[in-house]
Design an enzyme around this catalytic site. Structure first.
Site, PDB file in Angstrom:
ATOM      1  N   ARG A 163      -9.485  -0.788  -3.717  1.00  0.00           N
ATOM      2  CA  ARG A 163      -8.141  -0.980  -3.165  1.00  0.00           C
ATOM      3  C   ARG A 163      -7.252  -1.730  -4.165  1.00  0.00           C
ATOM      4  O   ARG A 163      -6.445  -2.578  -3.802  1.00  0.00           O
ATOM      5  CB  ARG A 163      -8.187  -1.727  -1.828  1.00  0.00           C
ATOM      6  N   SER A 238      -6.419   0.212   8.588  1.00  0.00           N
ATOM      7  CA  SER A 238      -7.298  -0.936   8.342  1.00  0.00           C
ATOM      8  C   SER A 238      -6.472  -2.120   7.843  1.00  0.00           C
ATOM      9  O   SER A 238      -5.822  -2.028   6.799  1.00  0.00           O
ATOM     10  CB  SER A 238      -8.358  -0.575   7.301  1.00  0.00           C
ATOM     11  N   GLU A 334      -5.610  -5.751   3.539  1.00  0.00           N
ATOM     12  CA  GLU A 334      -5.375  -4.495   2.829  1.00  0.00           C
ATOM     13  C   GLU A 334      -3.909  -4.118   2.964  1.00  0.00           C
ATOM     14  O   GLU A 334      -3.340  -3.464   2.111  1.00  0.00           O
ATOM     15  CB  GLU A 334      -6.273  -3.396   3.424  1.00  0.00           C
TER      16      GLU A 334
END
Length: 339
Positions: A163, A238, A334
């Site tokens: 990520r 998420s 995130e």
């Protein structure tokens, strides 16, 4: 150049919270960027795509915003086993996945139903079910803000991590992504079915030789069973990254929680599902006011009503704090926080 004043971004944000932006510019073609940037001048500005991975903490935003709304898909080069296909930054990610499958391509199927636009994908190095963007990306085209020219960054130059990418670090605020080029297989597809519930779903459907479409269909079914539709229930997918811890820390957790799901990470480290950690702390399905953790997926924080960005973030902080107290693991967001 199309500009808007005091514009409510709500329909551009998957969390569905009201944010009044003082100054918004719509970019429908990279050629418009020079004029837009000239109008903005030396001021700081924000790039906004599908709004699926951002949370504005305030209900007003005063800096200029560039809305990416460019479209176009084009095969740039064709080879025996694969094609290099360019996608404009404003193309919807999931619709692009479906397009690739309709064309007979392989490579994007595991990334089905991920919200957002193409241009945001390299920044986050989006991933799901054992596949990340870096596995299929050839290069990224972007405008260099100093020279006002388009530059090409090949896969290795993007410095992809979990990520993470160079666009979140050294190139943050220095380039605007205008398109990406993906390497998509035409035959001899290398299918990844080992992650999550894909294999069991394929067995359930009695599919022994899956195609990219089979895998996409299964993943769409799995994701829909777990994740709420942002158009119905505001959310950013998420909220936290899956944490990576060292082996000793994992052994300590496993001593108390023998059933803890885990996946190997770089070196001797271990990746744990953030959703499982949050669930163990009792947050799954728990609602406080207008905000809560979804009943089917604890990792997804949802806007049940007219929650503000501040309310959503305060809920996330409570989740983060309880996980740290119980497991000594700090969950990193995130979702990108915009102040």
């Amino acid at each position: 150049m199309h500009s808007l004043s005091n514009y409510n971004l709500r329909k551009h944000l998957s969390f569905g919270n009201d944010v009044i932006a003082s100054e918004v510019y719509k970019m429908t073609h990279p050629g418009e960027l020079v004029a837009i940037l000239s109008n903005i001048g030396e001021r700081d500005f924000l790039i906004l795509g599908g709004g699926s991975n951002v949370l504005f903490l305030d209900h007003q935003y005063s800096s200029p915003i560039i809305l990416i709304q460019s479209n176009g898909i084009e095969v740039k080069q064709s080879y025996d086993d694969y094609d290099l296909v360019e996608f404009a930054a404003g193309e919807n990610w999931h619709q692009s996945v479906l397009w690739s499958i309709d064309q007979g391509y392989g490579g994007m199927e595991n990334l089905s139903l991920i919200p957002g636009l193409i241009g945001a994908a390299p920044i986050q190095n989006i991933g799901a079910y054992g596949v990340e963007l870096k596995d299929i990306l050839h290069c990224v085209w972007a405008m260099d803000l100093d020279s006002k020219t388009l530059i090409c960054l090949h896969n290795s130059e993007c410095e992809f991590g979990y990520r993470d990418s160079v666009f979140k670090r050294a190139l943050k605020g220095k380039v605007i992504i205008t398109s990406i080029v993906l390497k998509l297989s035409k035959n001899n597809h290398r299918l990844n079915i080992s992650y999550g519930a894909i294999t069991s779903k394929l067995e359930e459907k009695k599919i022994k030789n899956p195609t990219p479409k089979d895998i996409s269909d299964v993943i769409i079914e799995i994701r829909k069973s777990k994740l709420p539709d942002p158009k119905v229930l505001g959310n950013g997918g998420s909220f936290f990254k899956n944490p990576i811890i060292n082996n000793q820390h994992f052994s300590e957790i496993q001593h108390s929680y023998s059933e803890v799901p885990n996946y190997p990470a770089k070196g001797t480290n271990v990746k744990l599902p953030a959703a499982w950690l949050i669930d163990q702390c009792g947050w799954k399905g728990k609602q406080i006011g207008n905000v809560g953790c979804h009943q089917h997926q604890a990792l997804v924080i949802v806007n049940y009503g007219n929650a503000t960005g501040e309310e959503i973030w305060n809920h996330a902080l409570k989740v983060q704090d309880s996980v740290f107290k119980q497991f000594r693991i700090k969950l990193d967001p995130e979702v990108n926080l915009i102040k």
